[in-house]
Design a protein around this motif. Structure first.
Motif, short mmCIF file in Angstrom:
data_model
loop_
_atom_site.label_atom_id
_atom_site.label_comp_id
_atom_site.label_asym_id
_atom_site.label_seq_id
_atom_site.Cartn_x
_atom_site.Cartn_y
_atom_site.Cartn_z
N TRP A 1 39.58 44.16 51.45
CA TRP A 1 39.30 45.26 50.53
C TRP A 1 40.51 45.54 49.64
O TRP A 1 40.35 45.84 48.44
N LEU A 2 41.72 45.44 50.19
CA LEU A 2 42.92 45.65 49.38
C LEU A 2 43.05 44.57 48.31
O LEU A 2 43.42 44.86 47.16
N HIS A 3 42.75 43.34 48.70
CA HIS A 3 42.80 42.25 47.72
C HIS A 3 41.77 42.48 46.61
O HIS A 3 42.06 42.25 45.42
N SER A 4 40.59 42.96 46.96
CA SER A 4 39.56 43.24 45.96
C SER A 4 39.98 44.40 45.06
O SER A 4 39.68 44.40 43.85
N PHE A 5 40.67 45.39 45.65
CA PHE A 5 41.11 46.54 44.85
C PHE A 5 42.09 46.12 43.76
O PHE A 5 41.94 46.50 42.59
N PHE A 6 43.07 45.31 44.10
CA PHE A 6 44.08 44.91 43.12
C PHE A 6 43.56 43.81 42.19
O PHE A 6 44.06 43.67 41.07
N LYS A 7 42.56 43.05 42.64
CA LYS A 7 42.04 41.96 41.83
C LYS A 7 41.36 42.46 40.56
O LYS A 7 41.33 41.75 39.54
N GLN A 8 40.84 43.69 40.57
CA GLN A 8 40.15 44.20 39.40
C GLN A 8 41.10 44.48 38.23
O GLN A 8 40.66 44.62 37.08
N PHE A 9 42.41 44.53 38.50
CA PHE A 9 43.37 44.81 37.45
C PHE A 9 43.89 43.55 36.77
O PHE A 9 44.54 43.63 35.73
N TYR A 10 43.66 42.38 37.36
CA TYR A 10 44.14 41.14 36.75
C TYR A 10 43.14 40.01 37.07
O TYR A 10 42.73 39.85 38.20
N GLY A 11 42.75 39.28 36.07
CA GLY A 11 41.84 38.15 36.27
C GLY A 11 40.62 38.52 37.06
O GLY A 11 40.29 37.86 38.05
N SER A 12 39.92 39.59 36.66
CA SER A 12 38.78 40.07 37.45
C SER A 12 37.70 39.01 37.59
O SER A 12 37.05 38.90 38.63
N VAL A 13 37.48 38.21 36.54
CA VAL A 13 36.51 37.11 36.58
C VAL A 13 37.19 35.86 36.04
O VAL A 13 37.60 35.82 34.88
N THR A 14 37.32 34.83 36.86
CA THR A 14 37.94 33.58 36.45
C THR A 14 36.87 32.53 36.14
O THR A 14 35.68 32.76 36.37
N LYS A 15 37.30 31.40 35.66
CA LYS A 15 36.36 30.33 35.34
C LYS A 15 35.64 29.84 36.59
O LYS A 15 34.43 29.59 36.55
N SER A 16 36.37 29.70 37.70
CA SER A 16 35.73 29.25 38.94
C SER A 16 34.71 30.27 39.43
O SER A 16 33.66 29.90 39.97
N ASP A 17 35.00 31.57 39.25
CA ASP A 17 34.03 32.61 39.60
C ASP A 17 32.76 32.45 38.77
O ASP A 17 31.64 32.48 39.30
N TYR A 18 32.94 32.30 37.48
CA TYR A 18 31.79 32.23 36.57
C TYR A 18 30.91 31.02 36.89
O TYR A 18 29.68 31.15 37.03
#
Length: 348
Positions: free
Chosen positions: A90-107
């Protein structure tokens, strides 16, 4: 011996405030979809790249068994954190929204999961166009102001008591909701990565995730849109109230409050607008497609109209036939199941 609850002057001021609130809300929604849509349009190059790879026969044939941990999507999301490290996830998800929220591999991974689940027979499906149509359809509803939002306005005006600094504390409501929504959306992507990493050691070809409503609050992806609606309206209300007080009564009026409470409100409002546009909105657009069903925006507009029109004509024809033949309602459902499905889809 009775007097009105609100004087004529107060009613006039209230009408002005409602007008200002409507203008600010529409403006903020337009800015949100303008900046967020600009970021989503950048994903078109990822869509084009994924389409080219799928149509490259040599590339597809060269894909054999690969280690799951070596996939970019798993490396960026899973990071060896299992179920015993829930808090760290959950902490990783919290901070992830501030940088690179959606990457090419995610898409590319979420895109493939959607296509394999909902339109396996159409591998050439343009996922990016579908996202843009979904965004336009959803934000037509967000621009509007629902009854529960007006209820919030009334409650806020009633609890505006001297010494409570309601204007200051109310600014944290959309701020906290926005962080919670962004964290949840990021955590859903991480959950999809965890499911694949925990079930497979190696896979053949592309990594495919399994969309499901179980990842969302109360198994309803639509709740995210309602929360974004509340966030944008409350933020608009906070800033509209500030400008209205400033113009109507002046900056030094007692209604405005102290400067040490005003500046944090304005900073929080600008931060909410920025984060919602560039992070939360793109996350919402792609992650909410990871539900168990798809939206009617999956069809082009003229196809939507044609299917809904056909469904209505079929229902009317079958109703007339039932009236003539005396057939039962159960028989109607069994005879035209596709009509029922199209009607449900048209109501989403």
């Amino acid at each position: 011996g009775k007097v009105p609850l609100l004087s004529i002057t107060a009613l006039h001021h209230l009408h002005i405030f409602i007008f200002v609130l409507a203008v600010v809300h529409v403006t903020f929604c337009a800015l949100t979809i303008l900046f967020g849509g600009a970021k989503i349009r950048k994903w078109k190059q990822w869509e084009d790249s994924a389409s080219k790879e799928e149509h490259n026969l040599a590339t597809v044939q060269s894909r054999r068994y690969i280690q799951v941990q070596d996939h970019d999507f798993i490396k960026n999301r899973f990071q060896g954190l299992g179920k015993s490290y829930v808090l760290m996830g959950w902490l990783h998800s919290f901070f992830k929204q501030f940088y690179g929220s959606v990457t090419k591999s995610d898409y590319t991974t979420l895109r493939l999961g959607f296509i394999m689940t909902h339109c396996r027979g159409n591998p050439k499906f343009n996922f990016h166009k579908y996202l843009m149509r979904t965004l336009e359809a959803d934000f037509k509803k967000v621009v509007g102001i629902s009854w529960y939002l007006w209820l919030f306005v009334v409650i806020f005006l009633l609890i505006n008591i001297d010494g409570w600094h309601t204007y200051f504390w109310i600014a944290f409501v959309p701020f906290i909701l926005l962080l919670a929504v962004g964290t949840k959306l990021e955590h859903i992507i991480s959950q999809l990565a965890h499911e694949v990493a925990e079930k497979h050691i190696a896979i053949e070809g592309d990594l495919v995730v399994q969309p499901s409503d179980d990842h969302f609050w109360f198994n309803r992806p639509r709740i995210v849109l309602i929360l974004i609606h509340i966030i944008l309206f409350q933020n608009s209300f906070e800033l509209a109230f500030f400008f209205w007080i400033w113009v109507q009564y002046g900056f030094d009026s007692c209604t405005m409050g102290q400067v040490r409470f005003i500046i944090p409100r304005l900073v929080i409002g600008c931060f909410i607008q920025f984060l919602c546009s560039y992070s939360t909105l793109p996350l919402y657009v792609i992650v909410t497609q990871m539900g168990s069903s798809f939206k009617k925006a999956i069809f082009d507009e003229h196809i939507q109209d044609g299917l809904v029109g056909w469904a209505r004509m079929a229902k009317k024809k079958n109703t007339n036939k039932n009236a003539a033949d005396g057939s039962s309602k159960v028989g109607h459902k069994e005879e035209y199941p596709s009509v029922i499905q199209l009607q449900k889809l048209s109501n989403k």
